[in-house]
Design a protein around this motif. Structure first.
Motif, mmCIF file in Angstrom:
data_model
loop_
_atom_site.group_PDB
_atom_site.id
_atom_site.type_symbol
_atom_site.label_atom_id
_atom_site.label_comp_id
_atom_site.label_asym_id
_atom_site.label_seq_id
_atom_site.Cartn_x
_atom_site.Cartn_y
_atom_site.Cartn_z
ATOM 1 N N GLY A 41 0.812 -1.215 0.000
ATOM 2 C CA GLY A 41 0.000 0.000 0.000
ATOM 3 C C GLY A 41 0.841 1.259 0.000
ATOM 4 N N GLU A 42 1.953 1.240 0.745
ATOM 5 C CA GLU A 42 2.841 2.397 0.790
ATOM 6 C C GLU A 42 3.519 2.620 -0.550
ATOM 7 O OE1 GLU A 42 5.415 1.274 3.973
ATOM 8 O OE2 GLU A 42 4.241 2.338 5.489
ATOM 9 N N LEU A 43 3.897 1.527 -1.210
ATOM 10 C CA LEU A 43 4.514 1.633 -2.534
ATOM 11 C C LEU A 43 3.553 2.249 -3.538
ATOM 12 C CD1 LEU A 43 6.416 -1.747 -2.803
ATOM 13 C CD2 LEU A 43 7.429 0.513 -3.150
ATOM 14 N N SER A 44 2.333 1.743 -3.545
ATOM 15 C CA SER A 44 1.326 2.267 -4.464
ATOM 16 C C SER A 44 1.108 3.751 -4.220
ATOM 17 C CB SER A 44 0.013 1.494 -4.289
ATOM 18 O OG SER A 44 -0.978 1.993 -5.160
ATOM 19 N N ASP A 45 1.031 4.140 -2.948
ATOM 20 C CA ASP A 45 0.811 5.539 -2.606
ATOM 21 C C ASP A 45 1.994 6.397 -3.042
ATOM 22 O OD1 ASP A 45 -0.834 7.553 -1.254
ATOM 23 O OD2 ASP A 45 0.780 7.631 0.223
ATOM 24 N N MET A 46 3.213 5.900 -2.821
ATOM 25 C CA MET A 46 4.413 6.648 -3.198
ATOM 26 C C MET A 46 4.482 6.861 -4.704
ATOM 27 S SD MET A 46 8.420 5.598 -2.840
ATOM 28 C CE MET A 46 8.222 4.426 -4.185
ATOM 29 N N VAL A 47 4.247 5.786 -5.472
ATOM 30 C CA VAL A 47 4.317 5.883 -6.930
ATOM 31 C C VAL A 47 3.246 6.842 -7.445
ATOM 32 C CG1 VAL A 47 4.001 4.607 -9.076
ATOM 33 C CG2 VAL A 47 5.369 3.621 -7.229
ATOM 34 N N THR A 48 2.043 6.720 -6.917
ATOM 35 C CA THR A 48 0.942 7.586 -7.354
ATOM 36 C C THR A 48 1.238 9.044 -7.057
ATOM 37 O OG1 THR A 48 -0.669 5.812 -7.013
ATOM 38 C CG2 THR A 48 -1.523 8.051 -7.099
ATOM 39 N N LYS A 49 1.711 9.328 -5.861
ATOM 40 C CA LYS A 49 2.035 10.705 -5.496
ATOM 41 C C LYS A 49 3.169 11.259 -6.353
ATOM 42 C CE LYS A 49 0.571 10.691 -0.632
ATOM 43 N NZ LYS A 49 1.051 10.724 0.781
ATOM 44 N N SER A 50 4.154 10.427 -6.650
ATOM 45 C CA SER A 50 5.294 10.880 -7.463
ATOM 46 C C SER A 50 4.838 11.282 -8.860
ATOM 47 C CB SER A 50 6.345 9.769 -7.552
ATOM 48 O OG SER A 50 6.874 9.461 -6.283
ATOM 49 N N VAL A 51 3.992 10.459 -9.468
ATOM 50 C CA VAL A 51 3.520 10.764 -10.820
ATOM 51 C C VAL A 51 2.630 12.001 -10.823
ATOM 52 C CG1 VAL A 51 2.124 9.940 -12.749
ATOM 53 C CG2 VAL A 51 3.704 8.379 -11.601
ATOM 54 N N LEU A 52 1.710 12.081 -9.877
ATOM 55 C CA LEU A 52 0.802 13.228 -9.836
ATOM 56 C C LEU A 52 1.550 14.522 -9.572
ATOM 57 C CD1 LEU A 52 -2.248 11.689 -7.931
ATOM 58 C CD2 LEU A 52 -2.098 12.274 -10.356
ATOM 59 N N ALA A 53 2.645 14.446 -8.805
ATOM 60 C CA ALA A 53 3.441 15.646 -8.550
ATOM 61 C C ALA A 53 4.082 16.155 -9.839
ATOM 62 C CB ALA A 53 4.516 15.351 -7.508
ATOM 63 N N VAL A 54 4.470 15.225 -10.711
ATOM 64 C CA VAL A 54 5.059 15.614 -12.004
ATOM 65 C C VAL A 54 4.001 16.202 -12.923
ATOM 66 C CG1 VAL A 54 6.147 14.730 -14.100
ATOM 67 C CG2 VAL A 54 6.934 13.934 -11.868
ATOM 68 N N LEU A 55 2.819 15.618 -12.924
ATOM 69 C CA LEU A 55 1.778 16.026 -13.864
ATOM 70 C C LEU A 55 1.029 17.288 -13.437
ATOM 71 C CD1 LEU A 55 0.100 12.587 -14.685
ATOM 72 C CD2 LEU A 55 1.799 13.821 -16.051
ATOM 73 N N ALA A 56 0.960 17.549 -12.139
ATOM 74 C CA ALA A 56 0.118 18.633 -11.634
ATOM 75 C C ALA A 56 0.515 19.986 -12.202
ATOM 76 C CB ALA A 56 0.169 18.668 -10.112
ATOM 77 N N ALA A 57 -0.493 20.785 -12.540
ATOM 78 C CA ALA A 57 -0.228 22.141 -13.031
ATOM 79 C C ALA A 57 0.431 22.949 -11.914
ATOM 80 C CB ALA A 57 -1.535 22.802 -13.454
ATOM 81 N N PRO A 58 1.521 23.655 -12.214
ATOM 82 C CA PRO A 58 2.169 24.458 -11.183
ATOM 83 C C PRO A 58 1.240 25.576 -10.716
ATOM 84 C CG PRO A 58 3.092 24.959 -13.348
ATOM 85 C CD PRO A 58 2.184 23.771 -13.519
ATOM 86 N N PRO A 59 1.379 26.010 -9.457
ATOM 87 C CA PRO A 59 0.502 27.081 -8.963
ATOM 88 C C PRO A 59 0.745 28.378 -9.723
ATOM 89 C CG PRO A 59 2.292 26.652 -7.427
ATOM 90 C CD PRO A 59 2.341 25.558 -8.442
ATOM 91 N N ALA A 60 -0.301 29.166 -9.839
ATOM 92 C CA ALA A 60 -0.164 30.461 -10.509
ATOM 93 C C ALA A 60 0.803 31.332 -9.722
ATOM 94 C CB ALA A 60 -1.523 31.133 -10.608
ATOM 95 N N PRO A 61 1.669 32.073 -10.404
ATOM 96 C CA PRO A 61 2.632 32.929 -9.694
ATOM 97 C C PRO A 61 1.913 34.004 -8.886
ATOM 98 C CG PRO A 61 2.587 33.447 -12.043
ATOM 99 C CD PRO A 61 1.777 32.199 -11.863
ATOM 100 N N GLY A 62 2.426 34.244 -7.689
ATOM 101 C CA GLY A 62 1.829 35.285 -6.846
ATOM 102 C C GLY A 62 2.277 36.664 -7.300
ATOM 103 N N PRO A 63 1.728 37.699 -6.717
ATOM 104 C CA PRO A 63 2.110 39.064 -7.099
ATOM 105 C C PRO A 63 3.545 39.361 -6.696
ATOM 106 C CG PRO A 63 0.734 39.079 -5.133
ATOM 107 C CD PRO A 63 0.716 37.682 -5.647
ATOM 108 N N SER A 64 4.202 40.176 -7.504
ATOM 109 C CA SER A 64 5.564 40.592 -7.167
ATOM 110 C C SER A 64 5.490 41.537 -5.975
ATOM 111 C CB SER A 64 6.204 41.297 -8.355
ATOM 112 O OG SER A 64 5.510 42.504 -8.644
#
Length: 210
Positions: A177-200
């Protein structure tokens, strides 16, 4: 008029091939270095019978991997990919990881005797499913758009297969279960849209922290 024995011989040959491929998947699934003699013994056939259907070990490995990928693709086709692409990808990854982990040794055997292009060709179906989901996630704004889809699909496959090889080699010891969770989180972290940049700093209203 005597009936032709050909249909009977063809059916016998097909059953023999099925037994050999099943034995190859089983033996190579535990030992990527299993020999054709090992596989013939597991299938209950002689070497001459095995080589009558598969001229080389590479031909047999190809058939075993093709069968595993086709069975896996049917399993993945049943995964619910409706709705939010991010959650759909999570469900797909959980099922994909289970299949990849199960066939890690078989893939190692294939990589040892088959051209890289052939291994990629056999995985085109699963890769296309991931690619379509990535494109849908882009449209929904949940997956990144700053990298090519083909690259992201390749990264997904490398993470899955790399993790499976680490487990097979004994370098990664975790509960399933931990392996499945680790692999899933790793892939989703790569695919996830980066957060919108905050104000300068210059755009930050007075008195409000950045």
């Amino acid at each position: 008029m005597t009936a032709s024995p050909r249909p009977r011989r063809r059916a016998d040959a097909e059953r023999s091939i099925a037994r050999i491929v099943a034995a190859a998947r089983e033996r190579l699934g535990t030992d990527p270095n299993a020999t054709t003699d090992d596989i013939a013994k597991a299938a209950g056939v002689g070497r001459m019978t095995l080589y009558g259907h598969f001229r080389t070990r590479a031909d047999l490995v190809d058939a075993a991997l093709r069968g595993a990928v086709e069975d896996g693709d049917r399993t993945l086709a049943a995964v619910d990919l409706a709705g939010d692409a991010y959650e759909a990808m999570r469900r797909l990854l959980v099922s994909s990881w289970a299949l990849v982990a199960e066939s890690a040794a078989l893939l190692t055997a294939a990589q040892g005797v088959l051209p890289a292009g052939r291994v990629r060709e056999l995985h085109e179906g699963p890769a296309a499913r991931v690619g379509e989901l990535v494109r849908r996630g882009r449209d929904q704004g949940v997956f990144r758009t700053d990298m090519p889809t083909a690259w992201l699909v390749g990264v997904v496959q490398h993470i899955l297969h790399g993790a499976a090889e680490e487990v097979r080699a004994g370098r990664l010891e975790m509960a399933p279960g931990e392996l499945s969770d680790m692999v899933t989180k790793s892939v989703l972290a790569v695919l996830a849209a980066p957060p919108a940049p905050g104000p300068s700093p210059a755009e930050t209203p007075p008195g409000r922290a950045v």
